[in-house]
Design an enzyme around this catalytic site. Structure first.
Site, mmCIF file in Angstrom:
data_model
loop_
_atom_site.group_PDB
_atom_site.id
_atom_site.type_symbol
_atom_site.label_atom_id
_atom_site.label_comp_id
_atom_site.label_asym_id
_atom_site.label_seq_id
_atom_site.Cartn_x
_atom_site.Cartn_y
_atom_site.Cartn_z
ATOM 1 N N SER A 77 0.857 -1.187 0.000
ATOM 2 C CA SER A 77 0.000 0.000 0.000
ATOM 3 C C SER A 77 0.890 1.232 0.000
ATOM 4 C CB SER A 77 -0.852 -0.006 1.275
ATOM 5 O OG SER A 77 -1.401 1.273 1.505
ATOM 6 N N TYR A 125 -1.208 -1.071 10.199
ATOM 7 C CA TYR A 125 -1.424 -1.401 8.788
ATOM 8 C C TYR A 125 -0.210 -0.959 7.963
ATOM 9 C CZ TYR A 125 -3.710 -1.291 4.171
ATOM 10 O OH TYR A 125 -4.036 -1.473 2.853
HETATM 11 N N1 NAD Z 1 -8.681 -0.852 -1.795
HETATM 12 C C1 NAD Z 1 -7.606 -0.079 -1.766
HETATM 13 O O1 NAD Z 1 -7.628 1.099 -2.163
HETATM 14 C C2 NAD Z 1 -6.312 -0.629 -1.235
HETATM 15 C C3 NAD Z 1 -5.225 0.256 -1.124
HETATM 16 C C4 NAD Z 1 -3.996 -0.246 -0.673
HETATM 17 C C5 NAD Z 1 -3.873 -1.597 -0.368
HETATM 18 N N2 NAD Z 1 -4.963 -2.412 -0.451
HETATM 19 C C6 NAD Z 1 -4.763 -3.836 -0.111
HETATM 20 O O2 NAD Z 1 -5.331 -4.652 -1.112
HETATM 21 C C7 NAD Z 1 -5.747 -5.899 -0.525
HETATM 22 C C8 NAD Z 1 -7.195 -6.155 -0.911
HETATM 23 O O3 NAD Z 1 -7.970 -5.126 -0.343
HETATM 24 P P1 NAD Z 1 -9.480 -4.802 -0.759
HETATM 25 O O4 NAD Z 1 -9.623 -3.331 -0.663
HETATM 26 O O5 NAD Z 1 -9.833 -5.511 -1.998
HETATM 27 O O6 NAD Z 1 -10.250 -5.433 0.509
HETATM 28 P P2 NAD Z 1 -11.441 -6.505 0.604
HETATM 29 O O7 NAD Z 1 -11.812 -6.545 2.040
HETATM 30 O O8 NAD Z 1 -12.493 -6.174 -0.386
HETATM 31 O O9 NAD Z 1 -10.735 -7.883 0.196
HETATM 32 C C9 NAD Z 1 -9.874 -8.571 1.073
HETATM 33 C C10 NAD Z 1 -10.358 -10.000 1.173
HETATM 34 O O10 NAD Z 1 -9.421 -10.754 1.980
HETATM 35 C C11 NAD Z 1 -10.163 -11.732 2.668
HETATM 36 N N3 NAD Z 1 -9.445 -12.242 3.843
HETATM 37 C C12 NAD Z 1 -9.268 -11.608 5.037
HETATM 38 N N4 NAD Z 1 -8.599 -12.391 5.880
HETATM 39 C C13 NAD Z 1 -8.325 -13.549 5.230
HETATM 40 C C14 NAD Z 1 -7.653 -14.739 5.597
HETATM 41 N N5 NAD Z 1 -7.123 -14.897 6.820
HETATM 42 N N6 NAD Z 1 -7.531 -15.733 4.670
HETATM 43 C C15 NAD Z 1 -8.083 -15.587 3.436
HETATM 44 N N7 NAD Z 1 -8.748 -14.470 3.040
HETATM 45 C C16 NAD Z 1 -8.866 -13.465 3.925
HETATM 46 C C17 NAD Z 1 -11.436 -10.981 3.085
HETATM 47 O O11 NAD Z 1 -12.493 -11.889 3.403
HETATM 48 C C18 NAD Z 1 -11.720 -10.128 1.857
HETATM 49 O O12 NAD Z 1 -12.677 -10.716 1.001
HETATM 50 C C19 NAD Z 1 -5.534 -5.743 0.989
HETATM 51 O O13 NAD Z 1 -4.292 -6.303 1.350
HETATM 52 C C20 NAD Z 1 -5.474 -4.231 1.174
HETATM 53 O O14 NAD Z 1 -4.729 -3.876 2.312
HETATM 54 C C21 NAD Z 1 -6.173 -1.968 -0.885
#
Ligand code: NAD
Length: 299
Positions: A148, A173
């Protein structure tokens, strides 16, 4: 356009929702068989992984639903083992499983800290550890980790200047996401002389985890307006393709039509950015990004 991931097998952790789901759909659309791991179930008991698999199968693709917890050795081992048992190999790993706890440091509990470290850092470690023996045996593989921009949270130029101050996602985080960058670059070097690449994604998109994400400044200019997670997926698919065979240990930001290939993380002045109005295609990325990394296209 020809699908460029035919005969490839991919595993996407956290692939049931958000960015992971978009990535899984894109990899499947490019011909890969995709194992989707996600622990989430809605109130009716339907698993997010199952519903993503259904969507892929309805579009004519091949997929497998898994509900393993990536933070345990047994879960990560079963996740990779079941994928290989079903599809015979493993070519691509994209580690999207993630979560967040907000709040200032003094309010974070030890348990919240441990749970974020476990999911982001240990989850990456265990997923890579279990996938690697299969990739090493094949002498080929693509790993895309998910960090991130919070990993190197931008601070204004001085304490008198609060103009560009953004609300941080939480120190736990950010610390975990910075750890993922260390894991990524070091693993890329460990695997330098193999056919396996490891790159880190810095995404920005509106998801249930970050629903209020607003288009902001990026690289000193106003960011792309689109926050569709589907716009991030082509850059990930590119990193998983043959066209990215010589790109490893790099940090790639993708959001809407913006893609930044960072230089050295301690030397952000070396960053390069490309932009279009809309979603990039694989062919466009494969033509434009390798030269930015100092790699000839198709090399
Ligand atoms: N959305 C953004 O703008 C953004 C920005 C920077 C980083 N990220 C990173 O991208 C990744 C995805 O984020 P997102 O926004 O799509 O979130 P999201 O919550 O939509 O998707 C994450 C998924 O991971 C699953 N998960 C959680 N714990 C788990 C486990 N122990 N085993 C298996 N699956 C598990 C959740 O059930 C969820 O469906 C994350 O690592 C987040 O930190 C997202």
């Amino acid at each position: 356009m020809v699908a460029f991931l035919e005969n490839q097998v991919a595993l996407v952790t956290g692939g049931g929702r958000g960015l992971g789901r978009s990535v899984a759909l894109e990899l499947a659309a490019q011909g890969a068989a995709v194992a989707i791991d996600d622990v989430y179930r809605d109130e009716s008991g339907t698993g997010a992984a199952e519903s993503a698999v259904r969507e892929i199968e309805e579009a004519g693709g091949t997929a497998l639903a898994l509900t393993e917890d990536v933070t345990t050795t047994e879960g990560a081992e079963r996740m990779v083992g079941t994928t290989v048992d079903k599809f015979g190999r493993l070519d691509i790993l994209v580690t999207c499983a993630g979560n967040n706890v907000r709040g200032p440091l003094q309010e974070l509990t030890e348990q919240q800290w441990d749970s974020l470290m476990s999911l982001h850092l240990k989850g990456h470690f265990l997923s890579c550890k279990m996938a690697l023996p299969h990739m090493i045996e094949q002498d080929s593989g693509r790993i895309v980790t998910v960090s991130s921009r919070g990993a190197f949270f931008q601070v204004p130029a001085s304490k008198q200047d609060s103009k560009d101050l953004r609300k941080p996602p939480s120190t736990a985080y950010s610390a975990a996401k910075a750890g993922i960058l260390g894991l990524t670059t070091t693993l890329a070097v460990e695997l330098w002389e193999t056919g396996i690449t490891v790159n880190a994604l810095l995404p920005s998109a509106s998801t249930q985890l970050f629903p209020e994400t607003k288009a902001r400044m990026v690289g000193g200019v106003p960011a792309s307006q689109s926050l569709d997670p589907g716009d991030v997926a082509p850059a990930v698919a590119f990193l998983c393709s043959d066209a990215a065979a010589d790109i490893s240990g790099r940090i790639v930001y993708a959001s809407g039509g913006d893609v930044i290939l960072y230089g050295n993380q301690l030397d952000l002045g070396g960053s390069r950015m490309i932009r279009k109005d809309g979603r990039w295609t694989h062919d466009e990325l494969a033509k434009l990004l390798p030269p930015l990394a100092g790699v000839a296209p198709g090399a």
